[in-house]
Design a protein around this motif. Sequence first.
Motif, PDB file in Angstrom:
ATOM      1  N   ILE A 117      82.367  40.980 -43.957  1.00 52.95           N
ATOM      2  CA  ILE A 117      81.990  41.959 -44.977  1.00 52.95           C
ATOM      3  C   ILE A 117      80.463  42.030 -45.085  1.00 52.95           C
ATOM      4  O   ILE A 117      79.763  41.082 -44.708  1.00 52.95           O
ATOM      5  CB  ILE A 117      82.619  41.597 -46.343  1.00 52.95           C
ATOM      6  CG1 ILE A 117      82.723  42.841 -47.257  1.00 52.95           C
ATOM      7  CG2 ILE A 117      81.845  40.489 -47.029  1.00 52.95           C
ATOM      8  CD1 ILE A 117      83.693  43.870 -46.779  1.00 52.95           C
ATOM      9  N   ASP A 118      79.960  43.132 -45.611  1.00 49.93           N
ATOM     10  CA  ASP A 118      78.515  43.303 -45.772  1.00 49.93           C
ATOM     11  C   ASP A 118      78.065  43.288 -47.226  1.00 49.93           C
ATOM     12  O   ASP A 118      76.867  43.214 -47.498  1.00 49.93           O
ATOM     13  CB  ASP A 118      78.076  44.621 -45.124  1.00 49.93           C
ATOM     14  CG  ASP A 118      78.162  44.545 -43.607  1.00 49.93           C
ATOM     15  OD1 ASP A 118      77.252  43.962 -42.996  1.00 49.93           O
ATOM     16  OD2 ASP A 118      79.144  45.045 -43.042  1.00 49.93           O
ATOM     17  N   GLY A 119      79.002  43.378 -48.151  1.00 55.06           N
ATOM     18  CA  GLY A 119      78.635  43.360 -49.558  1.00 55.06           C
ATOM     19  C   GLY A 119      79.828  43.689 -50.436  1.00 55.06           C
ATOM     20  O   GLY A 119      80.908  44.057 -49.939  1.00 55.06           O
ATOM     21  N   PHE A 120      79.635  43.531 -51.736  1.00 56.43           N
ATOM     22  CA  PHE A 120      80.695  43.809 -52.703  1.00 56.43           C
ATOM     23  C   PHE A 120      80.199  44.755 -53.785  1.00 56.43           C
ATOM     24  O   PHE A 120      79.075  44.629 -54.261  1.00 56.43           O
ATOM     25  CB  PHE A 120      81.166  42.510 -53.388  1.00 56.43           C
ATOM     26  CG  PHE A 120      81.933  41.580 -52.496  1.00 56.43           C
ATOM     27  CD1 PHE A 120      83.314  41.677 -52.382  1.00 56.43           C
ATOM     28  CD2 PHE A 120      81.281  40.614 -51.764  1.00 56.43           C
ATOM     29  CE1 PHE A 120      84.025  40.828 -51.564  1.00 56.43           C
ATOM     30  CE2 PHE A 120      81.973  39.751 -50.934  1.00 56.43           C
ATOM     31  CZ  PHE A 120      83.356  39.858 -50.827  1.00 56.43           C
ATOM     32  N   ILE A 121      81.055  45.697 -54.167  1.00 54.59           N
ATOM     33  CA  ILE A 121      80.837  46.529 -55.352  1.00 54.59           C
ATOM     34  C   ILE A 121      81.899  46.119 -56.360  1.00 54.59           C
ATOM     35  O   ILE A 121      83.095  46.288 -56.115  1.00 54.59           O
ATOM     36  CB  ILE A 121      80.962  48.033 -55.029  1.00 54.59           C
ATOM     37  CG1 ILE A 121      79.866  48.470 -54.054  1.00 54.59           C
ATOM     38  CG2 ILE A 121      80.884  48.858 -56.310  1.00 54.59           C
ATOM     39  CD1 ILE A 121      80.014  49.913 -53.581  1.00 54.59           C
ATOM     40  N   TYR A 122      81.467  45.532 -57.462  1.00 54.78           N
ATOM     41  CA  TYR A 122      82.404  45.000 -58.445  1.00 54.78           C
ATOM     42  C   TYR A 122      82.666  46.013 -59.560  1.00 54.78           C
ATOM     43  O   TYR A 122      81.735  46.604 -60.110  1.00 54.78           O
ATOM     44  CB  TYR A 122      81.867  43.700 -59.047  1.00 54.78           C
ATOM     45  CG  TYR A 122      81.812  42.552 -58.065  1.00 54.78           C
ATOM     46  CD1 TYR A 122      82.953  41.832 -57.741  1.00 54.78           C
ATOM     47  CD2 TYR A 122      80.612  42.201 -57.445  1.00 54.78           C
ATOM     48  CE1 TYR A 122      82.913  40.791 -56.828  1.00 54.78           C
ATOM     49  CE2 TYR A 122      80.561  41.156 -56.531  1.00 54.78           C
ATOM     50  CZ  TYR A 122      81.715  40.460 -56.232  1.00 54.78           C
ATOM     51  OH  TYR A 122      81.663  39.436 -55.323  1.00 54.78           O
TER      52      TYR A 122
END
Length: 254
Positions: A91-96
């Motif tokens: 993964i490259d990042g998270f949007i919570y």
Amino acid sequence: MDDCVCIRTTLRAMLNSDEYVVAGELSNGENILATIAMLDPDIICLDHLLPNKDGMHLLGEIRTAYPNLPVVMITGSDDTTLQHVAAMLGIDGFIYKPFSQKKIFDVLQEITHAKKQLMILTRKYNSFPEDDTFHTTAVVADDSRTVRRLLITILTQMGIEVVGEAYDGMQATELVAEHKPDIACLDFDLPMMNGIEALKIIRSKNDTTKIVMTTTLASRKLLKLAVSAGAAGFIIKPFYPETLKQNISRILQS
């Protein structure tokens, strides 16, 4: 990609701007690879809970077919196991959820910046040092695959051999213990174990590896924590190749 039309509508409204254009949207993952092939997007925003195929399964499919395509996971969960598995899959990042425009832009801008710098470096440098010219070793830890790729590329072009890359704090401690590198770059915000915790474990067993903390949080409190735990340096994201090279060289020579 999200099965909730309200989420998709909100994301589209937030992202459609001079900087981003939403090229397409899906409510499930049935046609994801065909859609990517048709639209050729720069980033995928992928909900981790989808009908038919869950986000983790789709992440694996995307990573296999498009290894360098950045993927950001949308989630309302703070489950560290989810973060760990997603990081392991690339993964490259998270949007919570619930998300704000600023939070979304912060995540996407870090990834787009890293991707742009990678393209510039690839054009600028046509070759890497030969194995026998490496004079220093390093371990790199960051939960974003694209950011790791950028950092590894910069270090390699400096003549530093990256002997291990980690996507969480625990893996970082294990790789440093195994390879005993000259330098280790630890992101502060790592899943399973954050960078400060990993730094303390590494320092308790290893007093020769120089630890550099990397973070987007340029706070005095974090700086004091890192220094008191034994960090040799502190580098703020986003990474700019020439500045990062100067900082790494200074830390290695200190």
